[in-house]
Design a protein around this motif. Sequence first.
Motif, short mmCIF file in Angstrom:
data_model
loop_
_atom_site.label_atom_id
_atom_site.label_comp_id
_atom_site.label_asym_id
_atom_site.label_seq_id
_atom_site.Cartn_x
_atom_site.Cartn_y
_atom_site.Cartn_z
N SER A 1 37.82 41.89 46.90
CA SER A 1 38.38 41.63 45.56
C SER A 1 38.57 40.15 45.34
O SER A 1 38.30 39.62 44.23
N GLU A 2 39.01 39.46 46.38
CA GLU A 2 39.18 38.02 46.25
C GLU A 2 37.83 37.32 46.02
O GLU A 2 37.71 36.41 45.19
N ILE A 3 36.80 37.77 46.76
CA ILE A 3 35.46 37.17 46.59
C ILE A 3 34.91 37.46 45.20
O ILE A 3 34.36 36.57 44.53
N TYR A 4 35.08 38.73 44.72
CA TYR A 4 34.62 39.07 43.38
C TYR A 4 35.37 38.24 42.33
O TYR A 4 34.76 37.72 41.36
N ALA A 5 36.66 38.12 42.54
CA ALA A 5 37.45 37.35 41.57
C ALA A 5 37.03 35.89 41.56
O ALA A 5 36.91 35.26 40.48
N GLN A 6 36.78 35.33 42.75
CA GLN A 6 36.33 33.95 42.84
C GLN A 6 34.97 33.76 42.17
O GLN A 6 34.74 32.78 41.44
N ALA A 7 34.05 34.71 42.42
CA ALA A 7 32.73 34.63 41.79
C ALA A 7 32.83 34.75 40.27
O ALA A 7 32.13 34.08 39.51
N HIS A 8 33.70 35.64 39.80
CA HIS A 8 33.85 35.83 38.36
C HIS A 8 34.43 34.59 37.70
O HIS A 8 34.05 34.20 36.58
N LEU A 9 35.35 33.94 38.41
CA LEU A 9 35.95 32.74 37.85
C LEU A 9 34.95 31.59 37.78
O LEU A 9 34.95 30.79 36.83
N GLN A 10 34.08 31.48 38.75
CA GLN A 10 33.11 30.39 38.76
C GLN A 10 32.04 30.55 37.68
O GLN A 10 31.65 29.58 37.04
N ASP A 11 31.53 31.78 37.50
CA ASP A 11 30.46 32.00 36.52
C ASP A 11 30.54 33.44 36.03
O ASP A 11 29.91 34.34 36.62
N PRO A 12 31.28 33.73 34.98
CA PRO A 12 31.42 35.12 34.53
C PRO A 12 30.11 35.76 34.10
O PRO A 12 29.86 36.93 34.39
N GLU A 13 29.24 34.98 33.46
CA GLU A 13 27.99 35.55 32.99
C GLU A 13 27.10 35.94 34.15
O GLU A 13 26.49 37.02 34.16
N PHE A 14 27.00 35.07 35.16
CA PHE A 14 26.18 35.40 36.32
C PHE A 14 26.80 36.54 37.14
O PHE A 14 26.08 37.36 37.71
N TYR A 15 28.12 36.62 37.16
CA TYR A 15 28.79 37.73 37.86
C TYR A 15 28.41 39.05 37.25
O TYR A 15 28.13 40.03 37.94
N ARG A 16 28.42 39.08 35.87
CA ARG A 16 28.00 40.32 35.20
C ARG A 16 26.55 40.64 35.53
O ARG A 16 26.19 41.79 35.76
#
Length: 342
Positions: A258-273
């Motif tokens: 969850s921490e890694i997903y949250a970190q990835a989402h914070l860095q680039d939400p569009e690429f995370y999606r």
Amino acid sequence: MENASESQSTQAAPLWTKVVRIGLGISIFLLLVAYPCYVQVSEGTSVVVTRFGKPTRQLMEPGAYFKLPWPVEDARIVDLRQHVFNTPYTATLTHDRRNVVLSTFVVWNVANPLLFLQSAGSVEAISAKIDGMVTAAKNTRMGGYDLSALVSTDSAQLQTERIEQQLLQDVQQDALDKFGIQIRQIGINRIAYESSNVAAVLAQMKAEREAAAKQLRALGEKDANAIRDDAVVRSEEILRDGRLEAGRIRANAEQRVSEIYAQAHLQDPEFYRYWRSLETLKRSLGSDSTIILRTNEGFMDLLTTPPPVPQTAAPSSPQTASEGRTVLLPFGSSPSNGEMQP
């Protein structure tokens, strides 16, 4: 002169010879008279002295004694050593109406020589009296015991020693008072059965062995159940500890994810999606799956409309730009490249 001396020596010689002969004869006579008066008592024997057939005294201690010569007094030797008498087989009835044949042995010795001579007089005569006494005692005592007291696979049921002691108590005092003998021991030599009782004896032994086997099986089953119960309890404890440890590990892993997903989402939400849609697409379509969908609906738009390139991405080469786009996945300080062609 010489003739006179020779005649005197000749006369003296017959006189000396006569004296010797007379003395020798007197000695032999005295020996013949004294020998019947001499009594020798050996070790392990006793002598009963009778006068005209009537007992007067008994000599118990070893040594030399004197008595009047026969026929006035006579000496009868009695053996005081122990004797063993084996009784013949006699049938007797037990308490459970089983006919059993017993052979016993009796150890005895003469305790009162005078009474022994007056009552029996010989070893053969006293053996017959002992046989009668022991047989009567066996018939009386065995009526109070079952056959299992003599023959059994269970040592707790055997009463052989007790029966022997009771037989000894029954005949010991009477033998001493009536016949002057001391019975030391009575034992059972052998036990035999009539043909009609052999099947009953075998059936009894079989039943006893089956009962012992059942008892052993019950003990074994009890121990086995205890071992199984302990194993089940131990396995449940191990599984419980394993579940707890797995839960902690899983919780830590999920927290880290969850921490890694949250970190990835914070860095680039569009690429995370975009990346999550690719993961969903990969899980939905297997290696052998065939699916027909419109490319402008659902997550199929990823094939036609990839996400824009981040501003921090490095410029691509002409060959790469002509073929498609290169997207950087910023996961911390170690980026990874992902390529998608429309």
